[in-house]
Motif scaffolding. Sequence first.
Motif, PDB file in Angstrom:
ATOM      1  N   MET A 186     -22.487   7.711 -40.375  1.00  0.00           N
ATOM      2  CA  MET A 186     -21.552   6.665 -40.047  1.00  0.00           C
ATOM      3  C   MET A 186     -20.873   7.001 -38.828  1.00  0.00           C
ATOM      4  O   MET A 186     -19.902   7.924 -39.140  1.00  0.00           O
ATOM      5  CB  MET A 186     -20.785   6.008 -40.832  1.00  0.00           C
ATOM      6  N   LYS A 187     -20.989   6.518 -37.793  1.00  0.00           N
ATOM      7  CA  LYS A 187     -20.002   6.823 -36.400  1.00  0.00           C
ATOM      8  C   LYS A 187     -18.745   6.228 -36.887  1.00  0.00           C
ATOM      9  O   LYS A 187     -18.374   5.202 -37.331  1.00  0.00           O
ATOM     10  CB  LYS A 187     -20.634   6.107 -35.253  1.00  0.00           C
ATOM     11  N   THR A 188     -17.651   6.777 -35.934  1.00  0.00           N
ATOM     12  CA  THR A 188     -16.261   6.432 -35.964  1.00  0.00           C
ATOM     13  C   THR A 188     -15.865   5.654 -34.913  1.00  0.00           C
ATOM     14  O   THR A 188     -14.620   5.293 -35.020  1.00  0.00           O
ATOM     15  CB  THR A 188     -15.357   7.744 -36.208  1.00  0.00           C
ATOM     16  N   THR A 189     -16.629   5.765 -33.983  1.00  0.00           N
ATOM     17  CA  THR A 189     -16.343   4.992 -32.681  1.00  0.00           C
ATOM     18  C   THR A 189     -17.535   4.086 -32.326  1.00  0.00           C
ATOM     19  O   THR A 189     -18.661   4.469 -32.580  1.00  0.00           O
ATOM     20  CB  THR A 189     -15.882   5.848 -31.574  1.00  0.00           C
ATOM     21  N   PRO A 190     -17.234   2.844 -31.924  1.00  0.00           N
ATOM     22  CA  PRO A 190     -18.592   2.014 -31.587  1.00  0.00           C
ATOM     23  C   PRO A 190     -19.210   2.326 -30.389  1.00  0.00           C
ATOM     24  O   PRO A 190     -18.627   3.087 -29.483  1.00  0.00           O
ATOM     25  CB  PRO A 190     -17.805   0.637 -31.565  1.00  0.00           C
ATOM     26  N   ASP A 191     -20.469   2.187 -30.446  1.00  0.00           N
ATOM     27  CA  ASP A 191     -21.512   2.344 -29.228  1.00  0.00           C
ATOM     28  C   ASP A 191     -21.697   0.981 -28.583  1.00  0.00           C
ATOM     29  O   ASP A 191     -22.820   0.890 -27.949  1.00  0.00           O
ATOM     30  CB  ASP A 191     -22.771   3.269 -29.926  1.00  0.00           C
ATOM     31  N   PHE A 192     -20.870   0.144 -28.647  1.00  0.00           N
ATOM     32  CA  PHE A 192     -20.894  -1.133 -28.004  1.00  0.00           C
ATOM     33  C   PHE A 192     -19.659  -1.636 -27.714  1.00  0.00           C
ATOM     34  O   PHE A 192     -18.678  -1.068 -28.295  1.00  0.00           O
ATOM     35  CB  PHE A 192     -21.641  -2.122 -29.001  1.00  0.00           C
ATOM     36  N   LYS A 193     -19.411  -2.469 -26.953  1.00  0.00           N
ATOM     37  CA  LYS A 193     -18.270  -3.058 -26.536  1.00  0.00           C
ATOM     38  C   LYS A 193     -17.809  -4.034 -27.479  1.00  0.00           C
ATOM     39  O   LYS A 193     -18.275  -5.064 -27.927  1.00  0.00           O
ATOM     40  CB  LYS A 193     -18.311  -3.869 -25.013  1.00  0.00           C
ATOM     41  N   PRO A 194     -16.572  -3.779 -28.080  1.00  0.00           N
ATOM     42  CA  PRO A 194     -15.860  -4.836 -28.992  1.00  0.00           C
ATOM     43  C   PRO A 194     -15.885  -6.056 -28.739  1.00  0.00           C
ATOM     44  O   PRO A 194     -15.669  -6.345 -27.587  1.00  0.00           O
ATOM     45  CB  PRO A 194     -14.601  -4.188 -29.471  1.00  0.00           C
ATOM     46  N   TYR A 195     -16.175  -7.070 -29.487  1.00  0.00           N
ATOM     47  CA  TYR A 195     -16.356  -8.264 -29.039  1.00  0.00           C
ATOM     48  C   TYR A 195     -15.541  -9.398 -30.172  1.00  0.00           C
ATOM     49  O   TYR A 195     -15.584  -9.195 -31.358  1.00  0.00           O
ATOM     50  CB  TYR A 195     -17.917  -8.733 -29.003  1.00  0.00           C
ATOM     51  N   ARG A 196     -15.513 -10.617 -29.205  1.00  0.00           N
ATOM     52  CA  ARG A 196     -15.102 -11.878 -30.269  1.00  0.00           C
ATOM     53  C   ARG A 196     -15.842 -13.125 -29.565  1.00  0.00           C
ATOM     54  O   ARG A 196     -15.611 -13.191 -28.212  1.00  0.00           O
ATOM     55  CB  ARG A 196     -13.776 -12.126 -30.252  1.00  0.00           C
ATOM     56  N   ARG A 197     -16.738 -13.718 -30.325  1.00  0.00           N
ATOM     57  CA  ARG A 197     -17.374 -14.871 -29.496  1.00  0.00           C
ATOM     58  C   ARG A 197     -17.360 -16.152 -30.474  1.00  0.00           C
ATOM     59  O   ARG A 197     -17.385 -15.969 -31.766  1.00  0.00           O
ATOM     60  CB  ARG A 197     -18.958 -14.343 -29.612  1.00  0.00           C
ATOM     61  N   PHE A 198     -17.226 -17.220 -29.632  1.00  0.00           N
ATOM     62  CA  PHE A 198     -17.151 -18.531 -30.476  1.00  0.00           C
ATOM     63  C   PHE A 198     -18.059 -19.222 -29.787  1.00  0.00           C
ATOM     64  O   PHE A 198     -18.284 -19.401 -28.742  1.00  0.00           O
ATOM     65  CB  PHE A 198     -15.619 -19.168 -29.899  1.00  0.00           C
ATOM     66  N   TYR A 199     -18.431 -20.405 -30.695  1.00  0.00           N
ATOM     67  CA  TYR A 199     -19.338 -21.449 -30.207  1.00  0.00           C
ATOM     68  C   TYR A 199     -18.907 -22.499 -30.882  1.00  0.00           C
ATOM     69  O   TYR A 199     -18.631 -22.862 -32.182  1.00  0.00           O
ATOM     70  CB  TYR A 199     -20.935 -21.058 -30.809  1.00  0.00           C
ATOM     71  N   PHE A 200     -18.699 -23.784 -29.916  1.00  0.00           N
ATOM     72  CA  PHE A 200     -18.343 -24.782 -30.326  1.00  0.00           C
ATOM     73  C   PHE A 200     -19.434 -26.175 -30.168  1.00  0.00           C
ATOM     74  O   PHE A 200     -19.663 -26.526 -29.005  1.00  0.00           O
ATOM     75  CB  PHE A 200     -16.839 -25.431 -29.515  1.00  0.00           C
ATOM     76  N   PRO A 201     -19.972 -26.382 -31.375  1.00  0.00           N
ATOM     77  CA  PRO A 201     -21.247 -27.444 -31.137  1.00  0.00           C
ATOM     78  C   PRO A 201     -20.582 -28.922 -30.727  1.00  0.00           C
ATOM     79  O   PRO A 201     -19.586 -29.247 -31.269  1.00  0.00           O
ATOM     80  CB  PRO A 201     -21.648 -27.212 -32.696  1.00  0.00           C
ATOM     81  N   GLU A 202     -21.241 -29.398 -30.001  1.00  0.00           N
ATOM     82  CA  GLU A 202     -20.750 -30.852 -29.708  1.00  0.00           C
ATOM     83  C   GLU A 202     -21.550 -31.762 -30.701  1.00  0.00           C
ATOM     84  O   GLU A 202     -21.113 -33.264 -30.416  1.00  0.00           O
ATOM     85  CB  GLU A 202     -21.466 -31.071 -27.976  1.00  0.00           C
ATOM     86  N   SER A 203     -22.547 -31.184 -31.503  1.00  0.00           N
ATOM     87  CA  SER A 203     -23.208 -32.263 -32.329  1.00  0.00           C
ATOM     88  C   SER A 203     -23.452 -31.518 -33.697  1.00  0.00           C
ATOM     89  O   SER A 203     -23.407 -30.436 -33.707  1.00  0.00           O
ATOM     90  CB  SER A 203     -24.300 -32.958 -31.871  1.00  0.00           C
ATOM     91  N   PRO A 204     -23.695 -32.213 -34.859  1.00  0.00           N
ATOM     92  CA  PRO A 204     -24.202 -31.430 -35.920  1.00  0.00           C
ATOM     93  C   PRO A 204     -25.174 -30.427 -36.030  1.00  0.00           C
ATOM     94  O   PRO A 204     -26.162 -30.651 -35.170  1.00  0.00           O
ATOM     95  CB  PRO A 204     -24.360 -32.681 -36.884  1.00  0.00           C
ATOM     96  N   LEU A 205     -24.867 -29.279 -36.625  1.00  0.00           N
ATOM     97  CA  LEU A 205     -25.785 -28.127 -36.457  1.00  0.00           C
ATOM     98  C   LEU A 205     -27.208 -28.442 -37.519  1.00  0.00           C
ATOM     99  O   LEU A 205     -26.870 -28.985 -38.536  1.00  0.00           O
ATOM    100  CB  LEU A 205     -25.356 -26.865 -36.804  1.00  0.00           C
ATOM    101  N   ALA A 206     -28.292 -28.336 -36.869  1.00  0.00           N
ATOM    102  CA  ALA A 206     -29.613 -28.385 -37.950  1.00  0.00           C
ATOM    103  C   ALA A 206     -29.463 -27.364 -38.744  1.00  0.00           C
ATOM    104  O   ALA A 206     -28.827 -26.128 -38.387  1.00  0.00           O
ATOM    105  CB  ALA A 206     -30.662 -28.380 -36.860  1.00  0.00           C
TER     106      ALA A 206
END
Length: 260
Positions: free
Chosen positions: A1-21
């Motif tokens: 298990m690596k102790t440092t990420p091999d990807f850029k740390p992220y936060r992502r958000f999605y705001f649906p405009e209508s109900p999700l199927a």
Amino acid sequence: MKTTPDFKPYRRFYFPESPLAGEQLDAFLANGWYRMRNMVFTQSHYHGEPSPLDSPVWWLRFPIPSIGEHASHRKLRRRNRRFRVSVLDPFVNRLAFDSLYERYFENIDFEGYPSIEDAVYEDPFGEPVFRTGAIALYDEKRPVAMGLFDLGANACASILHFYHPDYARFSLGRYLVLLTVDLLRERGYEWYYPGYVVPGRPKFDYKLFLGKECAEYFDPGEERWKPFEEGILDAERNPPNTELEYEKVFYDGDFPPPFL
């Protein structure tokens, strides 16, 4: 298990405009996203009290057909068989549930939603974005616990569990998880998503009581699910880092993530 990420740390958000199927919610969950109010989000690291430590987040899921009945599960069922179970699908809030949640919220020692509406709806008078159901527990006529969940086409995610403080000794949060899985198995669902675990934060580890032998965790570096391993909970091998720079991405209804 690596102790440092091999990807850029992220936060992502999605705001649906209508109900999700249902299939859309399934796709979000399968890519390490989760519901929060009227949006879905994902993050690679945890932020919380008492200090803003940036520790890796490991999202969990369970293949429902592989979840076995452990001795601890049977013990929990025997202890709580006195309670009456009621399924609400779709979930419709009532004053009694609000009162129950208020008692719960007054007694928790962590950050939580101030109300059921705040947890489930951004706008309680608007059109629901998710198909939300609930399981309520009653001691005779008295509501004592509730678990809310979102249903997709083939997957389900738990959102909120709460219970009356007088019944804390019954482990009703875990019992509600068992009952939710029972319901999903009856309906032929394949996947159950309880949220995430964080190394060095054992308060999240209860989500593994369904069975570590069948649990999976999402590896954001490889963007795939892997069989659970104890090393992801080791704080020394997954240390916090308060100097990470994050990629923050906000999607709206016209620009969904590429997997939809």
